[in-house]
Design an enzyme around this catalytic site. Structure first.
Site, PDB file in Angstrom:
ATOM      1  N   ASN A  26      -6.973 -30.897  -7.640  1.00 47.79           N
ATOM      2  CA  ASN A  26      -6.895 -29.753  -6.718  1.00 47.79           C
ATOM      3  C   ASN A  26      -7.169 -30.234  -5.296  1.00 47.79           C
ATOM      4  O   ASN A  26      -7.396 -31.423  -5.067  1.00 47.79           O
ATOM      5  CB  ASN A  26      -7.877 -28.660  -7.149  1.00 47.79           C
ATOM      6  CG  ASN A  26      -9.292 -29.184  -7.181  1.00 47.79           C
ATOM      7  OD1 ASN A  26      -9.829 -29.580  -6.151  1.00 47.79           O
ATOM      8  ND2 ASN A  26      -9.902 -29.231  -8.360  1.00 47.79           N
TER       9      ASN A  26
ATOM     10  N   LYS B 117       2.548 -45.247 -19.142  1.00 45.68           N
ATOM     11  CA  LYS B 117       3.229 -44.440 -18.124  1.00 45.68           C
ATOM     12  C   LYS B 117       4.380 -43.679 -18.792  1.00 45.68           C
ATOM     13  O   LYS B 117       5.251 -44.297 -19.407  1.00 45.68           O
ATOM     14  CB  LYS B 117       3.770 -45.344 -17.014  1.00 45.68           C
ATOM     15  CG  LYS B 117       4.370 -44.539 -15.885  1.00 45.68           C
ATOM     16  CD  LYS B 117       4.967 -45.421 -14.814  1.00 45.68           C
ATOM     17  CE  LYS B 117       5.727 -44.542 -13.822  1.00 45.68           C
ATOM     18  NZ  LYS B 117       6.632 -45.295 -12.999  1.00 45.68           N
TER      19      LYS B 117
END
Ligand code: C5P
Length: 392
Positions: free
Chosen positions: A205, A284
């Site tokens: 955030n 990944k």
């Protein structure tokens, strides 16, 4: 207490001799730093004789060889008082210039500072000087305003050094307030958390960590012992705090719960991610043209669990709230077991998130609230800690 008295080159420099004496009469050890310009008005011999301590001018003067006086004096001082402070010295300190012992010491110190300006009234009103004063105030420096009257250059206006008793009283207040949280152990959560999606991506955030850093700095300044459990944040945390770095909400939860029983106050400033990815990919993830679905599971409520782990602690939550409805905060206070909630209005772009300023509405269990007004995050943090202390 140990006080460093900085004297810069205003005609009022001669009054610093009386100030040094009065501070000594109040029981303090006074060490004086003169600027070059101050030496046109007063001498090192005057202050060395008065105080029985070395009086320094140049950054490289070493009364005790090898001790680096600018570090040593900053470390040993309980407060720094600059009286009189000229426009030049105020501007230099605001910009972080260290070209003599006093300004260099100001770069090193983490201690409370009181500045008593004295100068020509037009200089005092100059935009640069006023901007420097505002900047220093936002960083927590205290000022004692010059008084109005006839100044040495023949003009009338605000520029005379405040009275010696007023400067002594303000110094005493500075020293008392720096003891307000003496003996109080404060645990702070700060910054965002990062919840991994795979080895390189995460959910997080916009928290910059500036508010957590400001609360840590303010608590230290008020004399508390401070530990910060910090998510990955940009804002630097003060050196005097013990920092426990974490990444995820789960890590923050683990560290806070093991530390909680040893603390008197627990302040949840962190913007904890509400969810984590259930099965993050250890490698990944490749791009999938069809899109992907992430399964999110709720994170534990860290501050609520900390309140349960230490029921004696004073626990304060923060709430980034678009709504000003106090009943929402009251519900959170009782659900999480908090003493109070500091709510900031995230819909106001002037404050919050990456801003250097904030405005808090501190709401208590009974629904009563107090408003900090808009100030720097450090000033708001100091206000918050004083309000909490006053209610205990
Ligand atoms: O419920 P809400 O997220 O609005 O509550 C904010 C307060 O709760 C903040 O003090 C925050 O640090 C804390 N909190 C927490 N753990 C969570 C969520 C919020 O400690 N998982």
């Amino acid at each position: 207490m140990n006080i460093v008295l900085g004297v810069s080159g205003s005609i009022a420099a001669y009054r610093a001799a009386d100030l040094a004496r009065e501070l000594m009469r109040a029981g303090h050890t006074v060490r004086v730093c003169l600027t070059d310009a101050a030496q046109n008005f007063v001498s090192t011999v005057l202050f060395e004789t008065l105080t029985g301590q070395p009086c320094l001018v140049d950054t490289f003067q070493e009364p005790i060889p090898g001790r680096m006086a600018h570090i040593d004096w900053a470390r040993q001082a309980d407060a720094i008082v600059i009286a009189p402070a000229t426009a030049n010295t105020i501007n230099k300190i605001a910009q972080g210039i260290g070209d003599n012992m006093l300004t260099t010491l100001m770069l090193v110190t983490t201690k409370p500072v009181l500045i008593a300006p004295a100068m020509n009234p037009n200089m005092y009103l100059d935009d640069t000087v006023q901007a420097s004063i505002s900047l220093l105030k936002s960083r927590g420096v205290e000022f004692i305003e010059p008084t109005e009257g006839d100044v040495a250059c023949g003009e009338h206006g605000q520029g005379k050094l405040a009275s010696i008793p007023a400067i002594v009283a303000a110094t005493q207040e500075l020293l008392t307030s720096s003891d307000l949280l003496s003996g109080v152990r404060v645990l702070i959560t700060s910054g965002p958390t990062q919840e991994p999606i795979d080895a390189v991506r995460y959910i997080s955030n916009r928290s910059s960590g500036k508010m957590g850093a400001a609360v840590a700095k303010a608590a230290l300044r008020l004399g508390a012992t401070v530990t910060v459990v910090s998510g990955p944040q940009d804002a630097p945390l003060p050196l005097g705090a013990t920092v426990v770095p974490v990444r995820t909400a789960a890590e923050m939860h683990g560290e806070v719960l093991s530390l909680a029983p040893d603390f008197d106050w627990i302040i949840g400033v962190a913007a904890v991610a509400d969810y984590h990815v259930e099965n993050p990919d250890p490698g990944k993830m490749r791009r999938n043209p069809d899109g992907i679905q992430l399964s999110l599971a709720p994170n534990p409520d860290i501050i609520a669990d900390a309140a349960r782990a230490n029921p004696k602690a004073t626990v304060i939550g923060f709430a980034a709230e678009p709504s000003q409805d106090p009943s929402i905060a009251q519900e959170k206070i009782s659900r999480k077991g908090l003493f109070a909630i500091a709510a900031n209005d995230i819909s106001n772009s002037e404050i919050g998130f990456s801003s250097d300023n904030n405005r808090l509405n501190l709401i208590f269990a009974d629904g009563s609230s107090v408003d900090s007004g808009v100030h720097s995050k450090f000033q708001v943090a100091t206000w918050l800690l004083r309000e909490i202390r006053a209610r205990l």
